[in-house]
Each structure stands twice: as structure tokens, then as C-alpha cells.
Design a protein around this motif. Structure first.
Motif, mmCIF file in Angstrom:
data_model
loop_
_atom_site.group_PDB
_atom_site.id
_atom_site.type_symbol
_atom_site.label_atom_id
_atom_site.label_comp_id
_atom_site.label_asym_id
_atom_site.label_seq_id
_atom_site.Cartn_x
_atom_site.Cartn_y
_atom_site.Cartn_z
ATOM 1 N N CYS A 49 -5.661 94.803 107.648
ATOM 2 C CA CYS A 49 -4.739 94.053 106.785
ATOM 3 C C CYS A 49 -3.365 93.993 107.442
ATOM 4 O O CYS A 49 -2.928 94.942 108.090
ATOM 5 C CB CYS A 49 -4.640 94.735 105.417
ATOM 6 S SG CYS A 49 -3.506 93.918 104.277
ATOM 7 N N GLU A 50 -2.691 92.876 107.278
ATOM 8 C CA GLU A 50 -1.386 92.698 107.915
ATOM 9 C C GLU A 50 -0.254 93.324 107.116
ATOM 10 O O GLU A 50 0.878 93.413 107.590
ATOM 11 C CB GLU A 50 -1.135 91.198 108.142
ATOM 12 C CG GLU A 50 -2.063 90.644 109.222
ATOM 13 C CD GLU A 50 -2.116 89.125 109.262
ATOM 14 O OE1 GLU A 50 -1.295 88.490 108.559
ATOM 15 O OE2 GLU A 50 -2.974 88.602 109.986
ATOM 16 N N CYS A 99 -4.095 88.186 103.080
ATOM 17 C CA CYS A 99 -3.495 87.879 104.382
ATOM 18 C C CYS A 99 -4.571 87.342 105.329
ATOM 19 O O CYS A 99 -5.761 87.381 105.032
ATOM 20 C CB CYS A 99 -2.847 89.133 104.972
ATOM 21 S SG CYS A 99 -4.048 90.354 105.535
ATOM 22 N N CYS A 108 -4.792 93.832 101.100
ATOM 23 C CA CYS A 108 -4.219 92.910 100.117
ATOM 24 C C CYS A 108 -5.237 91.859 99.686
ATOM 25 O O CYS A 108 -5.190 91.346 98.574
ATOM 26 C CB CYS A 108 -2.967 92.231 100.677
ATOM 27 S SG CYS A 108 -3.314 91.016 101.970
ATOM 28 N N GLY A 109 -6.159 91.541 100.573
ATOM 29 C CA GLY A 109 -7.196 90.574 100.211
ATOM 30 C C GLY A 109 -6.790 89.133 100.446
ATOM 31 O O GLY A 109 -7.617 88.232 100.328
ATOM 32 N N CYS A 126 -7.229 90.091 106.245
ATOM 33 C CA CYS A 126 -8.217 90.340 105.187
ATOM 34 C C CYS A 126 -9.190 89.176 105.067
ATOM 35 O O CYS A 126 -10.401 89.374 104.949
ATOM 36 C CB CYS A 126 -7.518 90.547 103.838
ATOM 37 S SG CYS A 126 -6.722 92.164 103.681
HETATM 38 ZN ZN LIG Z 1 -4.425 91.920 103.869
#
Ligand SMILES: [Zn+2]
Length: 315
Positions: free
Chosen positions: A37-38, A48, A45-46, A51
Motif C-alpha cells: 500500500c502506498e 491506492c 487503504c484498498g 492496493c
Molecule cells: Zn493502499
């Protein structure tokens, strides 16, 4: 696990030990999102790019090893390729992740090759081994992985999750048929499963009373949904075996549904185990070019014969 990652203490290798279909693959991909994840805070976060690429199965720093179709094993060439990839700098400048699923499909040579990577893991790499039977892996591999037990959710949790993600359906009946495997159930068409299960049950009940047509039934079963049907046959046999051991009350409590076993012909326990063995053989030879119709017909006749033998007056 998120806390371990935030503290920079995520192990290099995790063994996700799951009950079949309990969500080990899902958890492996969740960990992949966590490290790729960034956004450092609130990962995964789902939303970015990192993700989303993991979810789409297209992240350049995520490698997934699965058994090859022909061998049903994870082979040494695949492990070597993974090791080479992990040794390179990541595309995004962060972690590199390898998922092996199911890891118990690693053959001996592949396991040996993997051991080298586990012994000297490149920095910023995570290996995730998903396994239902970790005992099939060499102890040398197991000793280098941190084990995480993935437990199946309770029946009530599974049903409410399936209703949320997949909508209405007789999810209880689906789980009765497929076992406590919500991830498997999530990919199924509930109405179709319930229909096949009911049809198999009816046909087996008919076979024990000699009212079935084994040839037509076998032909129909060989044509479609054979693995599911074999599963249903096993369930049916399991119910009868449990009845024999006085497990009736236990059984109905565990899997109360529309299919409470009604009084059917009395099959003796040796016959039941004999039939269960036949089903197991059929399952293990599913890939082999055998005459499935004929094998099923033999099975149904075996059932008919054993039921007839224990209550000769009915025919
Ligand atoms: Zn993410």
C-alpha cells in the motif's frame, strides 16, 4: 499483523495454516496489500494504486506461485524464478512479496530450493505460504516460518458474511454441502448447489430402496458437476456413518437443515465404509481418462446391492 508491519517487525516468512476454504488466500493478499500500500497510515487503504494492483492480481512486486496444471505441484523452476525476482530491487522501491498457494503442493526439489531463500531472505521481502496440511512440508521449511492459524468463522458469521457480500441465498444449505468453507461458498451459485445436493440425495435414497435407474443417473452425473456430486455422495454416506455411531442428535444439532435423514434402508457400517472408499477412489481418479459413467453406475449398483442385502424383504 498491521502493528508488526508498522513497527518494522513483520517476519520474512509467514505460514498461513488454514482450514480448507477458510480464507488463507484472502489473508495472504491482505498482507500483500498491507506492505505494498502506498499509504503508511491506515494500510491497506484498498484504494491506492498499490492496493488496486494487488486486488487485480497485477502488481509487479507481487509474485504468486500455484501448482502447474499438469503436475499439480509447485516445481523447482517456479521457485528459482521467484528467488531471482525477490533478489532484484522492487519496481516500486518498497517490498517484494511472494505467495505460495497451496504451499503443501511444493514438491521435494522445490521445497529445497525455497529453503535457500528462507535461510537468506533478501531485505524487504515477505514470503507467504498458504497451507491446509503444513505437516506435508519439510520441518526445515516450517522452522523458518512464523505460523498463523487461520480459523474458519462460525456458521453464523459465515452466513451473515455471505449474505452481505453475495446477497440472499440458502447459505446454510450451501455450507452443509461444501463444508465450513465460506470462501468456496462465495464463489458458488447457491441455488445451483442446493438443487444438485437435493437431486443427489433423492437419487441415493431411491437407490437404497431399489427405485432408481442407475444407468440414467450415472450418465447424468458424469456429464455435469461431478466433483460437487461426489462431495454430496460423501456427505450422504457420512450422515449414515454418524447415525451408526449414535451421533444422530449431535449431527442434527450440527447441521440442522431441510435434509434431516429420514428412515432409509439400514446399511451396515462395513458397507458404508466400502462405499466411502469407492467414492474416494473415484475422486482421486477424476483427472484420469476413465469411464466416469461406468464407475458411477458401479457405485450406485453397489449401494443398491448392499441396501438390498440388509433388507431383502423390500424388493
Ligand atoms: Zn493502499
Amino acid at each position: 499483523m498491521a502493528a508488526a508491519h508498522a513497527a518494522g517487525r513483520l517476519p520474512h516468512a509467514l505460514l498461513l495454516h488454514e482450514a480448507p476454504g477458510a480464507g488463507g488466500d484472502w489473508l495472504a493478499r491482505w498482507v500483500a496489500r498491507l506492505v505494498l500500500c502506498e499509504h503508511a497510515a491506515g494500510a491497506p487503504c484498498g484504494s491506492c494504486a498499490g492496493c488496486r494492483r494487488v486486488i487485480a492480481g497485477q502488481h509487479p512486486d507481487l509474485l504468486v506461485l500455484q501448482p502447474t496444471e499438469d503436475s499439480q505441484q509447485i516445481r523447482i523452476e517456479q521457485v528459482r524464478e521467484l528467488a531471482q525476482e525477490l533478489a532484484l530491487t522492487s519496481h516500486q522501491g518498497g517490498y517484494k512479496v511472494g505467495i505460495l498457494s497451496p504451499a503443501d503442493a511444493l514438491n521435494r526439489f522445490a521445497a529445497n530450493a525455497l529453503l535457500k531463500t528462507l535461510e537468506e531472505p533478501p531485505p524487504q521481502t515477505v514470503l507467504l505460504l498458504v497451507a491446509t496440511q503444513p505437516s506435508r512440508l519439510p520441518a526445515t521449511i516450517l522452522s523458518r516460518c512464523q505460523r498463523v492459524r487461520v480459523r474458519a468463522p462460525t456458521r453464523a458469521q459465515a452466513v451473515s458474511w455471505l449474505q452481505e457480500t453475495r446477497g440472499d441465498g440458502d447459505w446454510n444449505a450451501v455450507l452443509d454441502t461444501l463444508g465450513e468453507a465460506p470462501m468456496l461458498a462465495a464463489q458458488a451459485d447457491p441455488a445451483a448447489i442446493v438443487e444438485v445436493a437435493a437431486e443427489v440425495r433423492r437419487a441415493l435414497d431411491e437407490a437404497t430402496s431399489g427405485a432408481a435407474d442407475p444407468v440414467a443417473t450415472a450418465e447424468r452425473w458424469a456429464r455435469a458437476d461431478l466433483p460437487l456430486r461426489l462431495r454430496c455422495i460423501e456427505n450422504w454416506l457420512t450422515e449414515r456413518i454418524r447415525d451408526h455411531f449414535g451421533g444422530h442428535a449431535f449431527f442434527t444439532e450440527l447441521r440442522a437443515g431441510p435434509y434431516l435423514p429420514r428412515a432409509v434402508a439400514v446399511l451396515n457400517i462395513r458397507d458404508l465404509f466400502g462405499l466411502a472408499d469407492s467414492v474416494r477412489e473415484l475422486k482421486s481418479s477424476l483427472e484420469a481418462p476413465l469411464n466416469r459413467g461406468l464407475a458411477l453406475e458401479t457405485l450406485l449398483r453397489q449401494l443398491e446391492r448392499t441396501a438390498g442385502a440388509t433388507s431383502p424383504s423390500r424388493r
